[in-house]
Write an enzyme that holds these catalytic residues in place. Structure first.
Site, PDB file in Angstrom:
ATOM      1  N   THR A  13       0.801  -1.224   0.000  1.00 33.87           N
ATOM      2  CA  THR A  13       0.000   0.000   0.000  1.00 33.87           C
ATOM      3  C   THR A  13       0.834   1.275   0.000  1.00 33.87           C
ATOM      4  O   THR A  13       0.462   2.267  -0.618  1.00 33.87           O
ATOM      5  CB  THR A  13      -0.924  -0.002   1.248  1.00 33.87           C
ATOM      6  OG1 THR A  13      -1.810  -1.107   1.125  1.00 33.87           O
ATOM      7  CG2 THR A  13      -1.729   1.264   1.378  1.00 33.87           C
ATOM      8  N   CYS A 274      -4.612 -18.557  20.530  1.00 40.02           N
ATOM      9  CA  CYS A 274      -4.563 -17.345  21.358  1.00 40.02           C
ATOM     10  C   CYS A 274      -3.326 -16.560  20.932  1.00 40.02           C
ATOM     11  O   CYS A 274      -2.233 -17.117  20.840  1.00 40.02           O
ATOM     12  CB  CYS A 274      -4.406 -17.683  22.832  1.00 40.02           C
ATOM     13  SG  CYS A 274      -5.698 -18.732  23.469  1.00 40.02           S
TER      14      CYS A 274
HETATM   15  N1  ASP Z   1      -2.834  -5.620   0.339  1.00 41.01           N
HETATM   16  C1  ASP Z   1      -1.759  -4.777   0.761  1.00 41.01           C
HETATM   17  C2  ASP Z   1      -0.486  -5.606   0.780  1.00 41.01           C
HETATM   18  O1  ASP Z   1      -0.287  -6.362   1.684  1.00 41.01           O
HETATM   19  C3  ASP Z   1      -2.046  -4.202   2.101  1.00 41.01           C
HETATM   20  C4  ASP Z   1      -1.007  -3.264   2.643  1.00 41.01           C
HETATM   21  O2  ASP Z   1       0.054  -3.059   2.142  1.00 41.01           O
HETATM   22  O3  ASP Z   1      -1.298  -2.675   3.703  1.00 41.01           O
HETATM   23  O4  ASP Z   1       0.280  -5.514  -0.140  1.00 41.01           O
END
Ligand code: ASP
Length: 337
Positions: A13, A274
């Site tokens: 992301t 857990c």
């Molecule tokens: N789907 C993305 C990834 O893992 C999510 C992220 O980067 O936060 O590449």
């Protein structure tokens, strides 16, 4: 002398842009935003070089080949750089950080994984602090291990797990205090620098594509449905049990299934569903059977760390019995003995 950081962008992301199909990673867009971050030009900020992977991936697609690629990239720049920041998607970051913690043998430099929940080019991105602070930790002489920096906390990589899909504090390490926190200043805890110093030179142990499984038990699980995967091809299974290592009783067919696996040489590692606490086989009658069929006690390891450890030990060419013996031993601070 200024420290030099190697920044490796693998996808995720932090450098993604919106497309018609949803968020996708974009190398040039990432580099464009990076260039505009004023912090990188402060006189006492470390020097850095950037390596952008091709292809860039959503971390859902990151596995053994990509772990080896990250490992090779770090090994190639090991002597030229003082520390490494791996920008990575959050979804499987804990798996990759666990894998690299084993793969990078005798590591004596910081390798900090980070990423973002909101892309860098969007308002309110958490990527900016994550990136800048991760680079500062990567320039630190107090850290000599693989970590995840996220949301103000520096965590041991192989103790971490993604705990939130939508909060900026996305990672926790439930069985270990953070190595450091980043408030007004970077504050290290006694856990930072507590691992023994390596006595041998740095070495890369690449991983093979070992056939492994993760099986989560649940009330009413019909184990016979899993019988077809329990062949002699399966080298290891991480069993996510209830509580301290408990499983539904023998009449549900688990123990005959696992005895079959064991007879095939499949190593069964028992972890807990857990997040916090540890497995302790034999505490309850409900875990006695696992002990009897020779399952390995995963102690307080995360599933991510247990899986990475199986990849590592089998990639080193160990026989199942040796793998089983090594599981409860602490190799990289991944468990409390
Ligand atoms: N789907 C993305 C990834 O893992 C999510 C992220 O980067 O936060 O590449």
């Amino acid at each position: 002398m200024k420290k030099k950081i190697c920044l490796i962008y693998t996808g995720g992301t932090i450098g993604m842009v919106k497309s018609e199909a949803g968020y996708v990673p974009a190398g040039q867009a990432f580099l464009n935003v990076l260039e505009q971050l004023p912090e990188l030009y402060f006189p006492d900020f470390p020097d850095y070089e950037v390596i952008v992977f091709d292809p860039l991936l959503d971390s859902s697609d990151i596995a053994v080949d990509e772990w080896n690629k990250i490992g090779r990239t770090i090994a190639a720049r090991y002597h030229a750089c003082d520390g490494f920041v791996v920008l990575h998607g959050t979804d499987t970051m804990a798996y990759s950080a666990s894998a690299l913690s084993f793969m990078l043998e005798n590591l004596d430099k910081p390798v900090i994984f980070t990423g973002a929940q909101i892309p860098l080019y969007e308002p309110r991105s958490d990527g900016r602090d994550n990136l800048i602070t991760a680079m500062m930790f990567a320039a630190s002489e107090r850290i000599r291990e693989v970590c995840i920096y996220f949301g103000g906390q520096l965590l041991r990589g192989n103790r971490s797990t993604k705990a939130s899909s939508d909060q900026l504090l996305a990672f926790t390490s439930p069985n270990m205090v953070p190595l450091a926190t980043a408030g007004i200043s970077l504050q290290y805890t006694p856990a930072a620098g507590a691992l023994p110093l390596p006595r041998e030179p740095f070495r890369l142990q690449l991983f093979d594509k070992i056939p492994l499984g993760v099986l989560k038990v649940f009330p009413g699980i019909q184990f016979e449905l899993f019988e077809s995967i329990m062949t002699d091809k399966l080298k290891g299974v991480v069993l996510e049990s209830f509580g301290t290592g408990n499983v539904p009783s023998a009449r549900t067919g688990l123990l005959p299934l696992l005895s079959k696996a064991y007879a095939h040489g499949t190593v069964v590692v028992v972890c807990s569903q857990c997040a916090e606490g540890r497995v302790n086989l034999g505490t309850y009658a409900a875990s006695q059977g696992l002990k009897e069929i020779g399952a390995a006690d995963g102690a307080d390891m995360t599933t991510e760390a247990a899986l990475a450890k199986l990849y590592y030990l089998f990639s080193k060419g160990l026989e199942p019995e040796e793998v089983k013996k090594s599981i409860p031993r602490c190799l990289r601070g991944e468990l409390t003995e």
